[in-house]
Design a protein around this motif. Structure first.
Motif, PDB file in Angstrom:
ATOM      1  N   LYS A 116       0.817  -1.219   0.000  1.00  0.00           N
ATOM      2  CA  LYS A 116       0.000   0.000   0.000  1.00  0.00           C
ATOM      3  C   LYS A 116       0.847   1.264   0.000  1.00  0.00           C
ATOM      4  O   LYS A 116       0.317   2.366  -0.109  1.00  0.00           O
ATOM      5  CB  LYS A 116      -0.934   0.000   1.209  1.00  0.00           C
ATOM      6  N   GLN A 169      -6.046   3.187  -3.115  1.00  0.00           N
ATOM      7  CA  GLN A 169      -6.052   1.740  -3.271  1.00  0.00           C
ATOM      8  C   GLN A 169      -4.680   1.250  -3.730  1.00  0.00           C
ATOM      9  O   GLN A 169      -3.917   1.977  -4.363  1.00  0.00           O
ATOM     10  CB  GLN A 169      -7.123   1.309  -4.270  1.00  0.00           C
ATOM     11  N   SER A 170      -4.382  -0.008  -3.425  1.00  0.00           N
ATOM     12  CA  SER A 170      -3.118  -0.597  -3.850  1.00  0.00           C
ATOM     13  C   SER A 170      -3.191  -0.992  -5.324  1.00  0.00           C
ATOM     14  O   SER A 170      -4.279  -1.133  -5.898  1.00  0.00           O
ATOM     15  CB  SER A 170      -2.796  -1.829  -3.004  1.00  0.00           C
TER      16      SER A 170
END
Length: 711
Positions: free
Chosen positions: A265, A385-386
């Motif tokens: 992340k 968001q990753s």
């Protein structure tokens, strides 16, 4: 079954009247064997071509999923990533004319097989820099890397130089500095993508024409439809593969993963981007093997050997007959072909419907290509968001919506027997409502992350002045900090600090991901200035409303993808139905060339340049110079990304309205003509069943260049 039953009935009726004719029996049996071998050969070719379409769609979509990974790994801006992405189209354009002209005269299956090998070589070349540029190094303070040296984050000892200065001095002395930083290794990625474009070129034109030449007339459309359906599955697996590789650390297998202090992340995280290219390259090699064992020609079906109602493509393909070939060479000279070229080009560009639709398509594809290329980056930066989750969502939700939209468009055209004017209305309505839905995404964004010195001041107010001057405050004035570092920590007050030094942290405890910083003088200034507070490694999460906004974004994005895809097939039908039959192939060639040159190549570049203008914090390379962007202004990114997409889409809608106006004008003129002499024009707007039956072009036109990776 029907053919075989008719043959048996015919055989037994002859047997009751005359004795069995052995020669006729042999000819019938040989014909049946020839038919079986033809059907078997074309089905083998169909399976092999479907696998190749899957392989090229998978590698193309995987490249889209690794855009942010490549940007971070090579420390390059988005504009340069756009150039890398557009190199595929450049490679395709380099040889598309040669392949289209000479390919039909040579061994088509083997040319496709050679293209697969070139495509796999390019895919392997993209992954090669990983094995030559050394291990990936991210910015981290020594106390978070299991270091035995005790160094305070806030370097208050004036005789002790900052760590960043030490690193840069050693890096400049090191002879392998450039190689270590990977400042120019991205060129291999560009060249690899260029090779991918060259290798992909013969697959579509030679594969589709081979099926059309040797398949039974009524099965050709079905076979081509099967190939295109399989091609849509490729991007789903491509993005899912990107999601899997993004979770794995870039140097997996080369370093001890327990020593890694960042998570997937983190803004500095780089996944195993190279691993997916090795897998995609291996799949391309396997896909090309069957073509080396397929024949140059297959026996043509009986019903097509002497048929005068063959498809339009087969009318322009000469038979493999030496005498016919010689006579053709004698009759048609190069000078005569050149004389016919300019009048055909003038005729084509004199068609207002074609020109207006071409302009609308070019502008719309600029919008769609730019939007899809940077969609993963937008989701990561806007909603926190990753990369792994972003690719998973796109592959599992957006791509199926596009496929369903394309299928729905063709189904609507067939079920309601929509004519040319109706196709123009459906295409225009699809674009209008699609971009109208896109307009609602402006309200579904997240606020900027609170980063001290960038988006908020150290006193908790929103930033309004030059951010570089505000990175330093009274709370960290006694520390020797560098403004170029990016090693974010999250204070207990919910604010992210660029580094532990700029947060004024005096001590730390633990190592790796579990490092905790204490006595951070800047963390305590927001709520209780008299109290120093702690912080942990990594940036803080975005606001509580952001996950809800992300769900809204996904729902609207899926509906928008479906709505825009519905108009794809009607648009192509419109393009072909208003062009003279002998100019259709030429018109499609000009159309494809214009889309690639004027949309496929420039769109990723200028979208990347526009996105770079919204960067708040640039990374720095070890050898000096600006690296990849670490933090974007969320609001500015949303307005630039969605605004540019929407402006281009709106302009394309105006051209589509002009197309509809011209068609209606033609329709009224033709109705007057029909009322007087009953003749019907080539672009008649009344419903005709013949427009939707036994047309190979209708099926082919459901495919546009790189459709499966761009939407």
């Amino acid at each position: 079954m029907e053919i075989s039953s008719k043959e048996n009935t015919h055989f037994f009726s002859n047997n009751t009247i005359l004795p069995v004719d052995r020669s006729s029996f042999k000819s019938e049996s040989s014909a049946s064997k020839e038919k079986q071998s033809c059907c078997g050969g074309i089905k083998i070719f169909l399976g092999a071509l479907s696998f190749v379409y899957f392989a090229k769609a998978l590698s193309g979509s995987y490249l889209k999923s690794t855009i942010t990974q490549i940007e971070r790994r090579f420390d390059i801006p988005s504009s340069l990533v756009g150039v890398i992405d557009g190199s595929f189209e450049i490679g395709n354009l380099l040889i598309i004319i040669l392949v289209s002209y000479f390919g039909a005269k040579l061994h088509r299956p083997r040319i496709i097989g050679a293209g697969c090998l070139i495509m796999s070589a390019g895919t392997f070349l993209i992954a090669m820099p990983q094995f030559f540029m050394g291990r990936y190094r991210y910015e981290r303070f020594p106390s978070t890397i299991n270091s035995t040296v005790s160094i305070s984050p806030c370097l208050q000892d004036k005789s002790q130089p900052p760590l960043s200065a030490l690193e840069k001095s050693h890096a400049k002395i090191n002879a392998g500095c450039e190689k270590e930083a990977g400042s120019s290794m991205w060129i291999y990625v560009l060249l690899g993508n260029l090779l991918r474009g060259i290798g992909e070129t013969p697959i579509q034109p030679l594969g589709i024409t081979y099926i059309d030449d040797y398949a039974i007339e009524e099965n050709a459309a079905l076979y081509i439809g099967c190939v295109q359906t399989v091609a849509i599955i490729g991007p789903i697996f491509g993005f899912l593969l990107g999601s899997l590789c993004a979770k794995l650390y870039v140097d997996i297998g080369f370093v001890d993963l327990d020593s890694i202090t960042i998570t997937h992340k983190d803004a500095q995280w780089v996944g195993a981007w190279w691993l997916g290219y090795l897998i995609a390259g291996a799949i391309s090699v396997l896909a090309g093997i069957p073509f080396w064992f397929l024949p140059k020609h297959l026996p043509k079906p009986e019903n097509r050997k002497d048929s005068s109602t063959s498809s339009e493509q087969s009318k322009f393909i000469t038979e493999d007959n030496k005498e016919q070939h010689k006579s053709y060479q004698q009759q048609v000279k190069i000078a005569e072909m050149a004389k016919d070229f300019l009048p055909s080009l003038k005729n084509l560009f004199g068609n207002p419907v074609y020109i207006l639709y071409l302009c609308a398509s070019i502008i719309q594809f600029n919008s769609l290509i730019g939007m899809v290329t940077y969609k993963p980056k937008y989701i990561e930066q806007q909603y926190g968001q990753s990369s792994s989750k972003t690719n998973f969502v796109i592959g599992l939700i957006n791509i199926p919506a596009v496929a369903f939209g394309i299928f729905s468009g063709g189904l609507i055209m067939k079920k309601f027997r929509i004519n040319v004017l109706g196709a123009a209305k459906l295409s225009l309505g699809s674009s209008f409502f699609g971009y109208l839905l896109l307009l609602s995404l402006f309200a579904m964004g997240c606020e900027n992350s609170e980063v001290a010195g960038l988006t908020v001041s150290y006193h908790g107010t929103k930033q309004t002045t030059d951010y570089e001057q505000d990175l330093f405050s009274e709370c960290n004035s006694g520390c020797l900090c560098s403004k170029d570092d990016w090693d974010p920590i999250c204070g207990e007050n919910g604010v992210t600090y660029i580094s532990a030094c700029l947060a004024g942290c005096q001590a730390s405890n633990g190592s790796g991901k579990n490092t905790v910083f204490f006595n951070c003088s800047c963390v305590g200034t927001l709520e209780s200035p008299s109290r120093s507070s702690s912080a942990v490694v990594g940036p803080c999460q975005k606001g509580n409303e952001c996950p809800k906004m992300f769900l809204y974004f996904l729902v609207v994005s899926v509906i928008t993808s479906y709505t825009l895809s519905v108009g794809g097939t009607p648009g192509y039908i419109l393009l072909l139905r208003c062009i003279k039959p002998h100019l259709k192939s030429f018109a499609l060639g000009i159309y494809t060339l214009a889309i690639r040159v004027l949309a496929g190549i420039p769109a990723p570049v200028y979208f990347g340049v526009a996105i770079d203008t919204t960067c708040l914090k640039w990374g720095s390379k070890r050898c000096g110079g600006r690296g990849a962007c670490r933090l974007y202004d969320s609001s500015a990114l949303r307005y630039v990304y969605l605004g540019l997409t929407l402006v281009l889409g709106t302009v394309s809608i105006f051209f589509s309205v002009a197309v509809l106006w011209v068609l209606r004008k033609r329709s009224s003129l033709q109705e007057e003509t029909l009322s007087s002499n009953g003749e019907r024009g080539t672009c008649g707007t009344k419903s005709r069943k013949d427009n939707f039956v036994n047309s190979d072009h209708l099926i082919q036109t459901t495919y546009w260049p790189e459709k499966e990776t761009r939407l």
